[in-house]
Design an enzyme around this catalytic site. Structure first.
Site, mmCIF file in Angstrom:
data_model
loop_
_atom_site.group_PDB
_atom_site.id
_atom_site.type_symbol
_atom_site.label_atom_id
_atom_site.label_comp_id
_atom_site.label_asym_id
_atom_site.label_seq_id
_atom_site.Cartn_x
_atom_site.Cartn_y
_atom_site.Cartn_z
ATOM 1 N N LYS A 59 -29.438 24.572 -47.611
ATOM 2 C CA LYS A 59 -28.949 25.834 -47.723
ATOM 3 C C LYS A 59 -28.848 26.322 -48.906
ATOM 4 O O LYS A 59 -28.290 25.671 -49.761
ATOM 5 C CB LYS A 59 -27.349 25.812 -47.003
ATOM 6 C CG LYS A 59 -26.684 27.248 -46.849
ATOM 7 C CD LYS A 59 -27.000 27.791 -45.417
ATOM 8 C CE LYS A 59 -26.669 29.186 -45.456
ATOM 9 N NZ LYS A 59 -27.723 30.449 -46.183
ATOM 10 N N LYS A 99 -32.543 25.876 -52.642
ATOM 11 C CA LYS A 99 -32.542 27.165 -53.466
ATOM 12 C C LYS A 99 -33.975 27.641 -53.774
ATOM 13 O O LYS A 99 -34.748 26.997 -53.662
ATOM 14 C CB LYS A 99 -31.923 26.979 -55.041
ATOM 15 C CG LYS A 99 -31.518 28.218 -55.516
ATOM 16 C CD LYS A 99 -30.146 28.927 -54.822
ATOM 17 C CE LYS A 99 -29.547 29.686 -55.796
ATOM 18 N NZ LYS A 99 -28.200 29.848 -55.358
ATOM 19 N N THR A 112 -18.172 35.834 -51.784
ATOM 20 C CA THR A 112 -18.180 35.184 -53.052
ATOM 21 C C THR A 112 -16.961 35.601 -53.942
ATOM 22 O O THR A 112 -16.166 34.733 -54.645
ATOM 23 C CB THR A 112 -19.526 35.515 -53.673
ATOM 24 O OG1 THR A 112 -20.699 35.088 -53.107
ATOM 25 C CG2 THR A 112 -19.912 34.655 -55.129
ATOM 26 N N SER A 140 -21.655 32.244 -45.457
ATOM 27 C CA SER A 140 -23.137 32.154 -44.864
ATOM 28 C C SER A 140 -22.994 31.082 -43.676
ATOM 29 O O SER A 140 -23.693 31.292 -42.720
ATOM 30 C CB SER A 140 -23.814 31.737 -45.812
ATOM 31 O OG SER A 140 -24.500 32.671 -46.639
HETATM 32 N N1 GLU Z 1 -26.607 32.118 -53.526
HETATM 33 C C1 GLU Z 1 -25.290 31.983 -53.242
HETATM 34 C C2 GLU Z 1 -24.961 30.686 -53.905
HETATM 35 O O1 GLU Z 1 -25.318 30.260 -54.898
HETATM 36 C C3 GLU Z 1 -24.966 31.599 -51.494
HETATM 37 C C4 GLU Z 1 -26.040 30.709 -50.851
HETATM 38 C C5 GLU Z 1 -25.908 30.856 -49.491
HETATM 39 O O2 GLU Z 1 -25.061 31.745 -48.802
HETATM 40 O O3 GLU Z 1 -26.524 30.108 -48.763
HETATM 41 O O4 GLU Z 1 -23.915 30.109 -53.659
#
Ligand code: GLU
Length: 414
Positions: free
Chosen positions: A70, A106, A190, A348
């Site tokens: 994820k 990622k 976040t 998420s």
């Molecule tokens: N891009 C965000 C992070 O770095 C969220 C990742 C997600 O929601 O899966 O944590």
């Protein structure tokens, strides 16, 4: 050194340290020191002027011993292989810290969406999904927003995947618009996670958010919602910045006014003449400093100039290893990214759960569950740091890697 090489090498050093403290052997380190899978793709996109431009994209899957991987997808000119690798490793740690049944992943595309039309961004987003489709999916690897990607981009990606899959697949991606199965509260999660981390850190230092002076580097998704939360809670946000510079007012900035004027990429300082540099921003006299922009911002060059008592990392990787050491020696409480910025992936996960069960929660329910997870994670890590006499980053890595290492051992992978 390549721009992001230090992100991978310093992550490896701390992971090794964490595994040693947990009593795992060299074989386990060999398994987790790199992503298990890294796909590089080339994406041809028809531009508005009729020409075709080919972009490079990546998807890294660090480890799926615990469950599907994820993590977000960023669109940025500085994206490279090392950055995506390090970011996927941090996602494993975040998911471990807040106890989500995922490993880390990622993705990124080397591009500058600020210079592209919305139609070009749509075609690029759809092309990326087609290019990585073999290795992603609701039970394999679930993407999400990150730097310069948003709910509209998630919607296009979900639509493209659903077309290939031949049925509606909201669980393929998170951070979607609410009408497409997005979760209440995901857009500000976040920032809310960072607020909770700030509250917990402030409590440990006998401080309160109200009346504290806060400096925030970055005015993107995390930085702007964070500024608003803190402003509404009575903090004085004395400086914010974007890629062009920073605004400073020792009496506190009018955040509502700035939010009104910012563009969709978080740019606002270009509208003002009286700005300071990002370098000056870090040296401002304040109580709480929040780097909420990009990596490698607090280094051995400026770590001695920081005046804040608490530094909370809302961005991924803003503080180098050397700077972490300096700040810790100086008695500054540093709350690491893998804890402080875990609010996004937590909600998420809630979004994915809601998609899987087809039943949706209120924003209050979401926020309450988020708070419960983050307060518990903060407490675990803070207590571990105290009892083991280690900095909070190492404590967070110990908590974050433990579950993946245990799952991998049960599976017979190490
Ligand atoms: N891009 C965000 C992070 O770095 C969220 C990742 C997600 O929601 O899966 O944590």
């Amino acid at each position: 050194m390549a721009e992001h090489e230090n992100l991978v090498s310093s992550t490896q050093i701390i992971i090794k340290d964490a595994l040693d403290k947990l009593g795992f052997d060299e074989g386990m380190y060999e398994l987790v020191k790199e992503p298990m899978r890294l796909l590089t793709v080339r994406i041809p996109v028809r531009m508005d002027d009729g020409t075709v431009k080919t972009f490079t994209g990546y998807r890294a899957q660090h480890n799926d011993a615990v469950g599907p991987t994820k993590g977000g997808v960023r669109f940025h000119p500085d994206v490279d292989e090392d950055e995506v690798k390090a970011l996927s490793m941090w996602m494993t740690l975040k998911c471990g810290i807040v106890d989500l049944p995922y490993g880390g992943g990622k993705g990124g595309i080397v591009c500058d969406p600020r210079q592209m039309s919305i139609h070009e961004v749509e075609r690029l987003s759809r092309g990326y999904v087609r290019a990585i489709s073999q290795i992603v999916g609701p039970t394999k690897d679930i993407p999400a927003p990150d730097v310069f990607t948003n709910s509209q981009i998630m919607a296009w990606m979900m639509d493209e995947y659903s077309k290939m899959d031949e049925f509606n697949s909201p669980g393929f991606i998170t951070g979607k618009p609410i009408v497409l199965g997005g979760s209440q509260g995901r857009d500000r999660s976040t920032a809310l996670g960072v607020v909770i981390a700030i509250e917990e850190a402030a409590k440990r230092r006998g401080k309160m958010i109200k009346d504290s002076r806060v400096v925030i580097q970055g005015f993107g998704n995390a930085g702007s919602f964070l500024a608003k939360f803190l402003y509404d809670a009575g903090a004085k946000v004395i400086a914010i910045s974007d890629a062009h510079g920073a605004l400073h007012d020792p009496d506190g900035l009018d955040i509502d006014y700035l939010l009104d004027r910012r563009d969709s990429f978080g740019t606002v300082t270009n509208l003002f003449e009286d700005t300071i540099s990002n370098k000056e921003l870090f040296e401002l006299d304040c109580d709480i400093l929040v780097p909420a922009a990009i990596s490698n911002q607090i280094t051995e060059e400026n770590a001695y100039d920081i005046k804040a008592e608490i530094v909370v990392e809302a961005a991924n990787g803003p503080t180098t290893m050397e700077a972490t050491k300096i700040l810790t020696e100086r008695g500054i409480l540093l709350v690491p990214d893998v804890l402080a910025s875990a609010g996004g992936v937590t909600v998420s996960y809630f979004e994915w759960v809601q998609n899987n069960q087809g039943y949706y929660w209120t924003e209050e329910e979401v926020n309450e569950k988020l708070r419960e997870k983050l307060v518990k994670a903060f407490d675990n890590i803070y207590t571990l740091a105290e009892t083991r006499q280690v900095d909070m980053r190492l404590a967070a890595y110990i908590v974050g890697i433990k579950r993946t290492a245990e799952a991998a051992r049960y599976r017979g992978w190490a």
